[in-house]
Design a protein around this motif. Structure first.
Motif, short mmCIF file in Angstrom:
data_model
loop_
_atom_site.label_atom_id
_atom_site.label_comp_id
_atom_site.label_asym_id
_atom_site.label_seq_id
_atom_site.Cartn_x
_atom_site.Cartn_y
_atom_site.Cartn_z
N LEU A 500 0.80 -1.31 -0.01
CA LEU A 500 0.03 -0.08 0.28
C LEU A 500 1.08 1.21 0.03
O LEU A 500 0.63 2.19 -0.62
CB LEU A 500 -1.04 0.00 1.35
CG LEU A 500 -2.32 -1.12 1.13
CD1 LEU A 500 -2.69 -1.06 2.47
CD2 LEU A 500 -3.06 -0.68 0.23
N GLU A 501 2.04 1.09 0.91
CA GLU A 501 3.03 2.46 0.80
C GLU A 501 3.54 2.75 -0.58
O GLU A 501 3.77 3.82 -1.12
CB GLU A 501 3.88 2.07 2.07
CG GLU A 501 4.95 3.30 2.15
CD GLU A 501 5.66 2.96 3.21
OE1 GLU A 501 6.73 4.07 3.40
OE2 GLU A 501 5.84 2.25 3.82
N ALA A 502 3.82 1.47 -1.07
CA ALA A 502 4.41 1.63 -2.56
C ALA A 502 3.48 2.29 -3.54
O ALA A 502 3.88 3.30 -4.35
CB ALA A 502 4.85 0.37 -2.84
N LEU A 503 2.23 1.89 -3.52
CA LEU A 503 1.32 2.28 -4.55
C LEU A 503 0.86 3.73 -4.33
O LEU A 503 0.89 4.77 -5.03
CB LEU A 503 -0.08 1.49 -4.35
CG LEU A 503 0.25 -0.01 -5.06
CD1 LEU A 503 -0.95 -0.92 -4.46
CD2 LEU A 503 0.33 -0.08 -6.43
N PHE A 504 0.58 4.25 -2.90
CA PHE A 504 0.16 5.35 -2.62
C PHE A 504 1.43 6.27 -2.76
O PHE A 504 1.28 7.58 -3.23
CB PHE A 504 -0.13 5.71 -1.17
CG PHE A 504 -1.67 5.18 -0.96
CD1 PHE A 504 -2.83 5.97 -1.54
CD2 PHE A 504 -2.23 4.05 -0.20
CE1 PHE A 504 -4.15 5.61 -1.36
CE2 PHE A 504 -3.16 3.64 0.12
CZ PHE A 504 -4.37 4.29 -0.65
N GLY A 505 2.60 5.79 -2.55
CA GLY A 505 3.66 6.71 -2.80
C GLY A 505 3.82 7.12 -4.24
O GLY A 505 4.69 8.10 -4.61
N ASP A 506 3.49 6.29 -4.97
CA ASP A 506 3.84 6.33 -6.46
C ASP A 506 2.53 7.15 -7.23
O ASP A 506 2.28 7.17 -8.39
CB ASP A 506 3.86 4.87 -7.15
CG ASP A 506 4.28 5.10 -8.65
OD1 ASP A 506 5.39 5.90 -8.80
OD2 ASP A 506 3.93 4.17 -9.57
N GLY A 507 1.52 7.55 -6.33
CA GLY A 507 0.28 8.30 -6.62
C GLY A 507 -0.75 7.35 -7.19
O GLY A 507 -1.78 7.94 -7.79
N ARG A 508 -0.70 6.25 -7.17
CA ARG A 508 -1.65 5.16 -7.55
C ARG A 508 -2.68 4.84 -6.56
O ARG A 508 -2.93 3.74 -5.95
CB ARG A 508 -1.09 3.85 -8.07
CG ARG A 508 -0.09 4.08 -9.33
CD ARG A 508 1.16 3.07 -9.56
NE ARG A 508 0.80 1.54 -9.68
CZ ARG A 508 1.54 0.86 -9.86
NH1 ARG A 508 2.91 1.18 -9.80
NH2 ARG A 508 1.17 -0.35 -10.36
N CYS A 509 -3.43 5.92 -6.25
CA CYS A 509 -4.46 5.93 -5.01
C CYS A 509 -5.34 4.94 -5.42
O CYS A 509 -5.75 4.21 -4.19
CB CYS A 509 -4.96 7.40 -5.12
SG CYS A 509 -5.56 7.75 -3.57
N GLU A 510 -6.10 4.83 -6.44
CA GLU A 510 -7.08 4.00 -6.54
C GLU A 510 -6.75 2.51 -6.51
O GLU A 510 -7.46 1.39 -6.03
CB GLU A 510 -7.72 4.08 -8.08
CG GLU A 510 -8.63 5.47 -8.21
CD GLU A 510 -9.51 5.65 -7.26
OE1 GLU A 510 -10.29 4.77 -6.87
OE2 GLU A 510 -9.60 6.84 -6.60
N GLU A 511 -5.60 2.01 -7.02
CA GLU A 511 -5.12 0.77 -6.80
C GLU A 511 -4.78 0.52 -5.34
O GLU A 511 -4.99 -0.60 -4.79
CB GLU A 511 -3.77 0.65 -7.68
CG GLU A 511 -3.91 0.67 -9.22
CD GLU A 511 -2.56 0.51 -9.69
OE1 GLU A 511 -2.00 -0.60 -9.66
OE2 GLU A 511 -2.10 1.44 -10.54
N GLY A 512 -4.27 1.42 -4.65
CA GLY A 512 -4.20 1.27 -3.23
C GLY A 512 -5.37 1.08 -2.44
O GLY A 512 -5.29 -0.03 -1.57
N LEU A 513 -6.65 1.76 -2.83
CA LEU A 513 -7.90 1.39 -2.00
C LEU A 513 -8.24 0.32 -2.58
O LEU A 513 -8.98 -0.55 -1.63
CB LEU A 513 -8.85 2.88 -2.53
CG LEU A 513 -8.36 4.11 -1.94
CD1 LEU A 513 -9.20 5.16 -2.64
CD2 LEU A 513 -8.68 4.28 -0.34
N LYS A 514 -8.06 0.00 -4.06
CA LYS A 514 -8.65 -1.46 -4.10
C LYS A 514 -7.99 -2.68 -3.49
O LYS A 514 -8.62 -3.59 -3.05
CB LYS A 514 -8.38 -1.54 -5.72
CG LYS A 514 -8.89 -3.05 -6.24
CD LYS A 514 -8.79 -3.16 -7.88
CE LYS A 514 -9.17 -4.44 -8.22
NZ LYS A 514 -9.01 -4.62 -9.64
N LEU A 515 -6.56 -2.69 -3.17
CA LEU A 515 -5.79 -3.66 -2.45
C LEU A 515 -6.26 -3.26 -1.03
O LEU A 515 -6.43 -4.82 -0.40
CB LEU A 515 -4.46 -3.28 -2.85
CG LEU A 515 -3.40 -4.20 -1.92
CD1 LEU A 515 -3.30 -5.50 -2.58
CD2 LEU A 515 -1.91 -3.63 -1.85
#
Length: 665
Positions: A500-515
């Motif tokens: 989650l930290e990697a995804l949000f840090g990369d600006g991939r907010c929707e992918e993070g919320l899905k995960l």
């Protein structure tokens, strides 16, 4: 005397063996059931109480062999029983073998002891072979015969066969299961984590008119507690009491330990107090669990009270209580821990490897490496040899200091002293290289572990993931995250949090919320750290209202925010100019007994400073001063330089800033 020497000595006494333990086969001929008559005559009674160790048993067997007339089967049975009591199961079977050579008409008692010994030695095949001769010779095996076989199957990891044997006893009506047989079934299932199956069996047995006793219920309660389900164990306590089965010390000890493992030490203390009210005397196990619970929670002063209470109650301290107290003291009172360690000799307790490991780890954690090395030398001089845990402590300490070459060389040193590195060793090195940002070397260690035949666990993967995440290499994090499942490992909350930290840090907010939703669907419970990552990601995406909503969601799910969680939101609100809402959150923190720290105050005070609202700044600085323990950060101080020049040295602002400067300034 060594085991090999003992066996050789016994072989000299009776020539050839009855059991081939490596193969688990009965060696022919089997002439145990001869009709030889015995005419016992008066002789001086044999003192079996003198048998304390293997040498005593061997000596007594030699004396019995020289007696005329020969001792009766009852005497040999007693020798077997005494051998079992001192856990010399192989010797007991050798006595059984001796009886065969002499043609003794061994009875059910003899064979029950022999079967029990086979099961303790995990030689279940020989145990079943002996039972087969029960049938062939006209004997009917009873519950005493079958109970150790059920226990033996569980010991060998054959749970399904153990349950099947119990079921056959019921179906074929071989015998009525006694309390010991029922205990072995329930305890065996619980120890293999099959608590629900054990619970179902208790219900089935009760419906068949068989009544599990206090020991079976205690084993079931302990099973629930060991899997972290204390809430499921408590109703069983009430249930057994309502059925007239009174709980004993073992029952309460299981619950006390369960609450301590869960971190609910106060409830454990209440249970111990209720034991006393019921005229049940807590034993050393009761106090040891409570002591361990307090130490793990960092409540050292209360742990010390329990430690002293043990002696006051007339109970004897043991290695575990001392090791636990020493380990607990190292969290805050290093010198007290060392003083307690130095008193062990006076108390007649010899420090073991666990004791030394606690001391060495404590010294390393407090950056007292030289003393830790001295303690290692003392340990070896006292003939207590380092184990893999000892070595791992030094590996971690060297890694924390950035001394990676020395840490990696520990792999060579360990093999020199015949200590094999484990996955913890390799994971420590991986973490060390990740801290240094040397990901290629971290990956090499990971591969070296696999080449050495050591299978990486989920912690090894998450260590590498964390390293790549800190370097911003999101694709590598994703690849490792996928590999965890591909290797048959179960993703835990740590692996999900890093992903989650990697995804949000990369600006991939929707992918993070899905995960995050996937994680919850799989019942991987998010921690406060997980929610912190989520809130930080949402705030960085300027989705503050969603973040605030998430704050209340986590509280409703029983995951309570800490100072870091609140500070993330306060910082985001201040940046958006929503200072009033930030202040409301700070008030909420205080109301929920979450103390504000210097970071929170510095973030909040910078908001009115940016807007030159000096009256608000003064109010915050006064609050920081009243709070105590707070200091100004470098950024805040730089922002205050110009206002200080304007206000002058005699101002309230100057006086407040002076009080809030770090001591080093």
């Amino acid at each position: 005397m060594s085991r090999r020497a003992a066996v050789s000595a016994i072989d000299l006494v009776h020539g050839r063996g009855f059991l081939n333990h490596k193969l688990g086969i009965l060696s022919p001929p089997f002439s145990l059931f001869s009709s030889m008559a015995f005419q016992p005559k008066r002789r001086r009674p044999i003192d079996f109480s003198s048998v304390k160790e293997l040498d005593d048993a061997i000596k007594l067997l030699g004396e019995m062999k020289s007696m005329r007339p020969e001792p009766s089967i009852r005497v040999y049975n007693n020798l077997m029983s005494v051998s079992v009591k001192i856990e010399q199961y192989s010797f007991a079977l050798k006595v059984f073998d001796e009886m065969r050579q002499m043609g003794f008409p061994v009875n059910c008692y003899t064979m029950n002891i022999a079967i029990n010994c086979c099961c303790h030695l995990k030689d279940i095949n020989s145990g079943f072979a002996i039972m087969a001769f029960f049938f062939k010779s006209g004997y009917e095996p009873d519950a005493v015969t079958i109970s150790p076989l059920i226990k033996g199957l569980f010991l060998e990891g054959k749970e399904a066969e153990a349950v099947n044997l119990f079921q056959k006893v019921l179906d074929l009506k071989v015998c009525e299961p006694n309390s010991v047989m029922i205990l072995h079934l329930i305890d065996g299932l619980c120890k293999t984590g099959q608590v629900i199956a054990a619970y179902d069996w208790v219900r089935r047995l009760e419906s068949c008119g068989l009544r599990p006793d206090v020991w079976a219920y205690s084993a079931l309660i302990d099973g629930f507690c060991k899997v972290g389900n204390v809430d499921g164990a408590l109703p069983l306590l009430l249930e057994m009491t309502s059925k007239g089965i009174l709980p004993n010390v073992v029952t309460y000890n299981a619950l006390i330990d369960g609450f301590c493992l869960k971190g609910e030490v106060d409830k454990a203390k209440q249970l111990l107090d209720s034991m006393v009210e019921m005229d049940l005397k807590p034993n050393i196990v009761s106090y040891s669990s409570l002591l361990n619970g307090y130490c793990k929670k960092g409540r050292v002063d209360e742990a010390r009270l329990v430690f002293h209470e043990i002696s006051c109650k007339g109970l004897l301290h043991n290695g575990f209580t001392y090791n636990t107290m020493i380990h607990g003291l190292f969290n805050r009172k290093v010198d007290d821990a060392l003083q307690l360690f130095s008193s062990l000799g006076e108390k007649g307790i010899s420090p073991n490897v666990v004791t030394y490991n606690s001391i060495i780890e404590g010294l390393c954690n407090h950056s007292r490496g030289k003393e830790a090395e001295d303690m290692l030398r003392k340990m070896i001089s006292n003939k207590v040899f380092p184990d893999v845990v000892t070595c791992n402590i030094f590996v971690d300490a060297l890694c924390q200091e950035g001394r990676m070459e020395e840490a990696e060389h520990m792999l060579v040193k360990m093999r020199e002293i015949d200590v094999q590195p484990d996955i913890v060793t390799y994971t420590g090195l991986i973490n060390g290289y990740c801290l240094q940002g040397e990901m290629d070397k971290a990956r090499n260690i990971f591969q070296l572990a696999m080449k050495s035949g050591i299978k990486p666990d989920v912690t090894s993967y998450t260590s590498l993931m964390n390293g790549y995440c800190k370097m911003g290499r999101v694709d590598e994090v994703c690849r490792l995250f996928t590999m965890i499942s591909a290797k048959g490992l179960e993703r835990d909350v740590v692996s999900y949090s890093i992903m989650l930290e990697a995804l949000f840090g990369d600006g991939r907010c929707e992918e993070g919320l899905k995960l995050f939703k996937e994680m919850e669907a799989l019942q991987v419970n998010p921690t406060t750290t997980t929610y912190g990552i989520l809130l930080h990601g949402l705030c960085n995406a300027h989705r503050i209202d969603e973040a605030l909503s998430m704050l209340y969601t986590m509280e409703n799910k029983g995951c309570f925010p800490n100072v870091v969680t609140y500070t993330i939101l306060i910082s985001a609100l201040c940046e958006e100019g929503r200072i009033g809402e930030a202040k409301d959150l700070m008030v909420q923190m205080v109301n929920k007994r979450c103390l504000l720290d210097s970071v929170t105050y510095n973030i909040y005070v910078q908001a009115p400073l940016k807007r030159s609202k000096m009256d608000d700044v003064i109010l915050v600085l006064k609050e920081m001063t009243a709070r105590g323990g707070c200091t100004l950060g470098a950024t805040t101080f730089e922002m205050l330089i110009e206002p200080l020049r304007r206000e002058g040295k005699d101002s309230v602002l100057f006086d407040l800033v002076k009080k809030l400067l770090p001591k080093k300034l």
